[in-house]
Motif scaffolding. Structure first.
Motif, PDB file in Angstrom:
ATOM      1  N   THR A 219      29.057 -11.517  15.335  1.00 37.30           N
ATOM      2  CA  THR A 219      28.222 -12.468  16.216  1.00 37.30           C
ATOM      3  C   THR A 219      26.531 -12.598  16.166  1.00 37.30           C
ATOM      4  O   THR A 219      26.041 -13.407  16.938  1.00 37.30           O
ATOM      5  N   ALA A 220      26.327 -11.669  15.147  1.00 34.86           N
ATOM      6  CA  ALA A 220      24.893 -11.413  15.190  1.00 34.86           C
ATOM      7  C   ALA A 220      24.401 -12.645  14.653  1.00 34.86           C
ATOM      8  O   ALA A 220      24.989 -13.478  13.826  1.00 34.86           O
ATOM      9  N   ASP A 221      23.185 -12.956  14.963  1.00 31.49           N
ATOM     10  CA  ASP A 221      22.531 -14.569  14.610  1.00 31.49           C
ATOM     11  C   ASP A 221      22.291 -14.712  13.102  1.00 31.49           C
ATOM     12  O   ASP A 221      21.708 -13.770  12.448  1.00 31.49           O
ATOM     13  N   TYR A 222      23.314 -15.696  12.721  1.00 34.09           N
ATOM     14  CA  TYR A 222      23.092 -15.572  11.240  1.00 34.09           C
ATOM     15  C   TYR A 222      21.808 -16.136  10.606  1.00 34.09           C
ATOM     16  O   TYR A 222      21.416 -15.531   9.490  1.00 34.09           O
ATOM     17  N   ALA A 223      21.323 -17.043  11.130  1.00 39.57           N
ATOM     18  CA  ALA A 223      19.854 -17.763  10.637  1.00 39.57           C
ATOM     19  C   ALA A 223      19.021 -16.491  10.720  1.00 39.57           C
ATOM     20  O   ALA A 223      18.194 -16.503   9.837  1.00 39.57           O
TER      21      ALA A 223
END
Length: 353
Positions: A219-223
């Protein structure tokens, strides 16, 4: 990949062949049999398989085989489909008004068929977008134009391939600029379908907590992770825990890289077993390879035990030819544990016969 032979003359043939070089029999892959078969004409565009497993069944060539010359798969004569099982996964295909695009399309289709062969052999459920409009798999082969740049990637079951990746010079230049040890069309297909199967087999399933222990929080921010990776590069010690530098970018990419690598391993070992490859050195200090257990029946430890000897001889042969190592990777214990996890997910997800 297993080995194949012409059913008419027993000449060895390959997965991509369309004609036997010895007897000129038409060749085609029959996914229902998992075999390359020789065929004889039955008239009216129908073909009779010479493979003993086909019985009296008749077949037609896939339209992309008969008309476009980019396929070699066959369709049962009674099927309403004009495209084979492989080509029905296609969405957008290249603009053939550009001459080199036909060559690129052929190369893309060749790699895609090898991917599908392995996924089918592993017993994984495959649905096209027609069969499952919401969750089916689709491949779009697109070309960059002006400022409209095509990025290879995956989004909700749709895998996009920049057709420039089928240009050897472009792909090598990209590989070199990114500092990658390996960049192949087949690798792209394997990696991107890793994202697809994460959504189907891991996300929102009982495997998710076990995934997070090995790969991290997806769930870590991919961008943000992507931006950080391209600004700072991978951690200095990445090789101790990851199969590739790119795998450090985000848990999704770590999974996709590991998934692709698992497919590399099982397909290469399958080929070695089918060819009867064994290593029996005179010295007891040299790696040996005598286990001929079919890959589909082998446990994970058996696969790993055979992988080092096989890659040892592969790299040694390449160096003798003045070529780069065919397998420029190492497998530290955390990576082996991730590969074992992929093996377990596939093993328990495949339908039981």
């Amino acid at each position: 990949m297993k080995t194949f032979h012409c059913n008419r003359c027993q000449q060895q043939v390959f997965f991509e062949n369309v004609l036997c070089e010895r007897c000129n029999a038409l060749l085609g892959y029959v996914p229902e049999l998992g075999e390359i078969s020789a065929f004889e004409s039955a008239g009216d565009g129908l073909w009779r398989s010479l493979h003993p497993g086909a019985g009296t069944a008749l077949f037609r060539q896939c339209r992309n085989y008969a008309v476009e010359n980019v396929c070699n798969w066959m369709i049962p004569s009674g099927s309403p489909d004009t495209l084979c099982r492989s080509c029905r996964f296609n969405g957008a295909t290249p603009n053939l008004e550009t001459p080199e695009n036909r060559v690129y399309w052929y190369r893309l289709e060749t790699a895609k068929r090898r991917l599908l062969y392995t996924l089918m052999a592993l017993g994984l459920t495959l649905e096209s977008r027609t069969e499952n409009p919401e969750g089916g798999l689709q491949f779009d082969f697109l070309e960059s134009s002006g400022d409209d740049l095509v990025m290879t990637g995956h989004n909700s079951g749709i895998v996009t391939l920049n057709i420039a990746e089928a240009d050897d010079a472009y792909r090598e230049e990209t590989r070199s600029s990114l500092g990658e040890p390996y960049r192949t069309l087949l690798g792209h297909f394997r990696h991107e379908t890793g994202h697809y199967f994460f959504d189907r087999l891991v996300g929102r399933t009982r495997w998710l907590p076990l995934f997070r222990r090995r790969f991290g929080d997806e769930t870590a921010d991919y961008a943000a992770a992507l931006d950080t990776y391209y600004k700072n590069g991978p951690p200095a010690d990445w090789a101790q825990s990851y199969i590739s530098a790119y795998a450090t970018m985000h848990p999704w990419e770590d999974w996709a890289e590991t998934w692709a690598h698992y497919l590399h391993i099982v397909d290469t070992l399958d080929t070695a077993v089918s060819c009867g490859l064994a290593l029996l050195p005179d010295s007891p200090h040299e790696p040996t390879l005598v286990d001929q257990t079919p890959v589909e029946d082998a446990g994970f430890d058996s696969l790993m035990a055979r992988w080092f000897p096989l890659t040892y001889v592969l790299n040694s042969l390449n160096r003798s030819l003045g070529m780069p190592d065919g397998y420029p990777f190492t497998l530290p214990p955390p990576v082996v544990d991730k590969l074992r996890f992929v093996h377990r997910v596939i093993l328990t997800s495949a339908p039981k016969s």
